[in-house]
Design a protein around this motif. Structure first.
Motif, PDB file in Angstrom:
ATOM      1  N   ARG A 291       1.315  -6.889   1.854  1.00  0.00           N
ATOM      2  CA  ARG A 291       2.658  -6.320   1.963  1.00  0.00           C
ATOM      3  C   ARG A 291       2.756  -5.306   3.116  1.00  0.00           C
ATOM      4  NH1 ARG A 291      -0.085  -3.827  -2.058  1.00  0.00           N
ATOM      5  NH2 ARG A 291       0.018  -1.532  -2.212  1.00  0.00           N
TER       6      ARG A 291
ATOM      7  N   PHE B 178       9.347  -3.353  -2.943  1.00  0.00           N
ATOM      8  CA  PHE B 178       8.609  -4.595  -3.091  1.00  0.00           C
ATOM      9  C   PHE B 178       8.708  -5.119  -4.514  1.00  0.00           C
ATOM     10  CE2 PHE B 178       6.698  -6.251   0.585  1.00  0.00           C
ATOM     11  CZ  PHE B 178       6.389  -5.227   1.441  1.00  0.00           C
TER      12      PHE B 178
ATOM     13  N   TYR C  92       1.550  -9.330  -2.279  1.00  0.00           N
ATOM     14  CA  TYR C  92       1.257  -7.943  -2.615  1.00  0.00           C
ATOM     15  C   TYR C  92       0.086  -7.411  -1.784  1.00  0.00           C
ATOM     16  CZ  TYR C  92      -0.181  -3.858  -5.263  1.00  0.00           C
ATOM     17  OH  TYR C  92      -0.536  -2.591  -5.614  1.00  0.00           O
TER      18      TYR C  92
ATOM     19  N   PRO D 108       7.743   1.403   0.026  1.00  0.00           N
ATOM     20  CA  PRO D 108       6.969   0.192  -0.286  1.00  0.00           C
ATOM     21  C   PRO D 108       6.806  -0.035  -1.779  1.00  0.00           C
ATOM     22  CG  PRO D 108       5.536   1.893   0.601  1.00  0.00           C
ATOM     23  CD  PRO D 108       6.928   2.373   0.771  1.00  0.00           C
TER      24      PRO D 108
END
Lengths: 186, 314
Positions: free
Chosen positions: A62, A22, A59, A18
Motif C-alpha cells: 500500500r 485504505f 495491504y 493511510p
C-alpha cells in the motif's frame, strides 16, 4: 504519546491518511474484485482464495501506491490481474466454465419463481460459456468492464491500452460473442 | 460510420447503462442492438461472496487496521486517537445529562411528597367569640374578654386564665352584656288563694329574655338573700321567728316568740305565712296564755283569718 486533536492533526492533503482510507477503499472495492475473479475462475473456492491474496498484496504494497500516477481502482485491479495470472501458471491447464457451477443463494433469491430462476440460470451459463470461448484479451476486457465496473480509461490503464482501443476491442468482443451465441442456438 | 465510431457510440451507451440508466433501444441503431442486449445480460450477472469469505475478509481488516475502524468512517482528517478522544467526551456529556435529569426528577418527586403533608386543614380559631356553656369550659388559653353585642342577648363566657405555671383557673361565669348587668327577677311561689303578684317590670336589657334563652339564667333570677337586703326570713313565714319579728307579717310581731310558752296551736299550722293572727288566736284559746287580742291583731282586718278563730279555742 502526544494526544492528537483536531488542532494538532496534520492538514488534509490529496494523499489520504493511510491507516484510515485504505480500510474504506478495501471495503468499497471488495465486491467488485470478487465478482471479477468469479468471472475469470472456474469455482467459487478459487475466487475466495484469490480475493484474500489480492487484498493481502494490496495491504503489503500500500505504501507503493501513488495517487498521482493513477486511480486506486486501476492499482487494485492490476494487482488482481497479476494474481490471476499467477494462478493460471500454477494450474497446468485452464478449464472452461463449468455448467454445474454453483449459483449463489443471493442470485437465486432475486428470482421469485422457480421457472424463471431456471431459465435465467441457463441463460447465464450459456453466456458465460460463450465468454470463455473468446480470447484472453476479450475475456479480460469484458470481465473488467461488466464485473469490475471500470471505465474504458481505467481498463486502459490496467491493460496498458488507450481508451479508444479499449472501446474498439470491446465492441469487437461483443459482436463476436453475439455471433457465437446465435450459432449455438441454431 | 466506421468501426471506431460504432465503438465509441457503444461505449457511451454502456457507460450510461452501467450507471443505472435505462437503455431505449428504439433510439439505438440496429448495429448496436445485439451488443447492448448482451451487455445488459453480462451486467446483471452477480457473484456475491459467501458469508465465510466475508468473515475472513473482516478478520483480515481487523488484523491490519484494528477493530475500531468501522466501515463508514468519515474522512475528516482526524486520527484514530482523535476519534476516541471525542467519543469519550461525548460519553461523559451524556452521563452528566442523565445525572442531571435524574436529580431533577428526584427533587420534583420529593416536593410532591411533601405537598400533601404541608397541606393542613384550617383549625377553628379559639377566640372569645365562642359561647361555651357553663360547666363546660372549652377555652384553654388565656382569653381576652371582649364584650360583644350579640343579637341573641347576653352571652355567658366562661373565661379561663392560664397561669405561667400552666394551671388553669376557671373564673365564675359572668354575663357579658355591653355595659349593663342583669338584674335579678323574683318569682314568688304560686299561691292559689293569694292574689297574683305582678312581677316587676323587666329590666332593660331583657333579663327575662335571658332567662328564657338560657336555662342557667333561671337560677340567676332566683332571689338570693343578698337581693332582699336583709338576712332573710328565718322561719319562712311560719311565725316562728326567733327574734320575734316576722318578716313576712311585720304587723303581727310581738317581740316574743309565738310559741315560747306552749305547744303550738293547731292554728299555727293552718296558716301559712300570713296567718299570724291564727297563731295568735290559738294562743289565746289553747295556751291560756296572754290574750291574743293585743290590739295588734288585725286578723279580721287583714282578712287573712278565715274563721279559724273558731278553732282557736276561745
Amino acid at each position: 504519546m502526544p494526544i492528537i486533536t483536531q488542532e494538532t492533526a496534520p492538514e488534509k492533503t490529496d494523499a489520504p491518511s493511510p491507516e484510515l482510507d485504505f480500510a474504506d477503499l478495501f471495503r468499497s472495492y471488495y465486491r467488485r474484485v470478487y465478482n471479477y475473479l468469479s468471472y475469470r475462475v472456474a469455482t467459487k473456492e478459487d475466487a475466495e482464495d484469490l480475493i484474500s491474496v489480492v487484498f493481502e498484496k494490496a495491504y503489503v504494497h500500500r505504501d507503493q501506491y501513488d495517487s498521482t500516477k493513477g486511480a486506486f481502482s486501476t492499482w487494485l485491479f492490476r494487482i488482481a490481474r497479476n494474481t490471476l495470472a499467477n494462478h493460471y501458471r500454477t494450474r497446468q491447464r485452464r478449464s472452461a466454465w463449468e455448467a454445474d457451477n454453483e449459483i449463489t443463494d443471493d442470485f437465486m433469491a432475486a428470482e421469485p419463481q422457480l421457472e424463471t430462476q431456471i431459465i435465467r440460470q441457463e441463460t447465464i451459463i450459456k453466456l458465460l460459456d460463450g465468454v470463455k470461448q473468446l480470447n484472453e484479451r476479450d475475456q479480460e476486457i469484458i470481465s473488467l468492464k461488466f464485473a469490475g465496473r471500470l471505465s474504458n480509461d481505467e481498463i486502459g490503464q490496467v491493460m496498458d491500452m488507450t481508451a479508444n482501443n479499449v472501446g474498439v476491442v470491446l465492441f469487437r468482443a461483443l459482436r463476436r460473442l453475439q455471433k457465437q451465441l446465435q450459432e449455438h442456438a441454431s | 460510420m466506421n468501426e471506431q465510431e460504432w465503438a465509441q457510440l457503444l461505449s457511451a451507451q454502456l457507460d450510461e447503462m452501467l450507471e443505472g440508466k435505462a437503455v431505449d433501444f428504439s433510439m439505438v441503431v440496429d448495429e448496436l442492438h445485439g451488443p447492448l442486449q448482451l451487455s445488459q445480460q453480462l451486467a446483471a450477472v452477480d457473484f456475491p461472496p459467501s458469508p465465510a469469505a466475508e468473515a475472513a475478509f473482516e478478520s483480515q481488516m481487523a488484523k491490519w487496521f484494528g477493530p475500531s475502524v468501522g466501515p463508514t468512517f468519515p474522512a475528516t482528517g482526524l486520527s484514530k486517537i482523535g476519534y476516541i478522544h471525542y467519543a469519550i467526551v461525548g460519553l461523559v456529556g451524556v452521563g452528566l445529562g442523565v445525572l442531571f435529569l435524574l436529580s431533577s426528577l428526584l427533587s420534583s418527586g420529593s416536593s410532591e411528597e411533601l405537598t400533601p403533608a404541608a397541606t393542613l386543614s384550617p383549625t377553628k380559631p379559639e377566640t372569645t367569640s365562642e359561647s361555651p356553656t357553663l360547666g363546660r369550659p372549652t377555652i384553654d388559653k388565656i382569653v381576652t374578654i371582649t364584650p360583644a353585642a350579640s343579637p341573641t342577648g347576653v352571652e355567658t363566657v366562661v373565661p379561663k386564665v392560664t397561669t405561667s405555671l400552666g394551671d388553669t383557673i376557671q373564673l365564675k361565669p359572668t354575663a357579658v352584656l355591653s355595659d349593663t348587668l342583669p338584674t335579678a327577677t323574683l318569682t314568688p311561689p304560686a299561691d292559689p288563694l293569694a292574689p297574683a303578684i305582678s312581677e316587676p317590670d323587666e329590666p332593660t336589657g331583657g333579663a327575662t329574655d335571658a332567662s328564657q334563652d338560657d336555662p342557667a339564667g333561671d337560677k340567676a333570677d332566683e332571689p338570693s338573700e343578698s337581693d332582699t337586703g336583709s338576712d332573710g326570713d328565718h322561719d319562712r313565714g311560719h311565725g316562728n321567728d326567733a327574734d320575734g319579728f316576722d318578716e313576712d307579717n311585720p304587723g303581727n310581731s310581738t317581740g316574743l316568740p309565738d310559741n315560747a310558752g306552749g305547744n303550738p296551736s293547731p292554728g299555727d299550722f293552718s296558716q301559712g305565712n300570713g296567718g299570724g293572727s291564727s297563731g295568735n288566736g290559738g294562743q289565746n284559746g289553747g295556751a291560756g296564755g296572754p290574750g291574743s287580742d293585743n290590739g295588734h291583731s288585725k286578723s279580721g282586718d287583714n282578712g287573712k283569718s278565715n274563721g279559724k278563730d273558731k278553732g282557736k279555742g276561745k
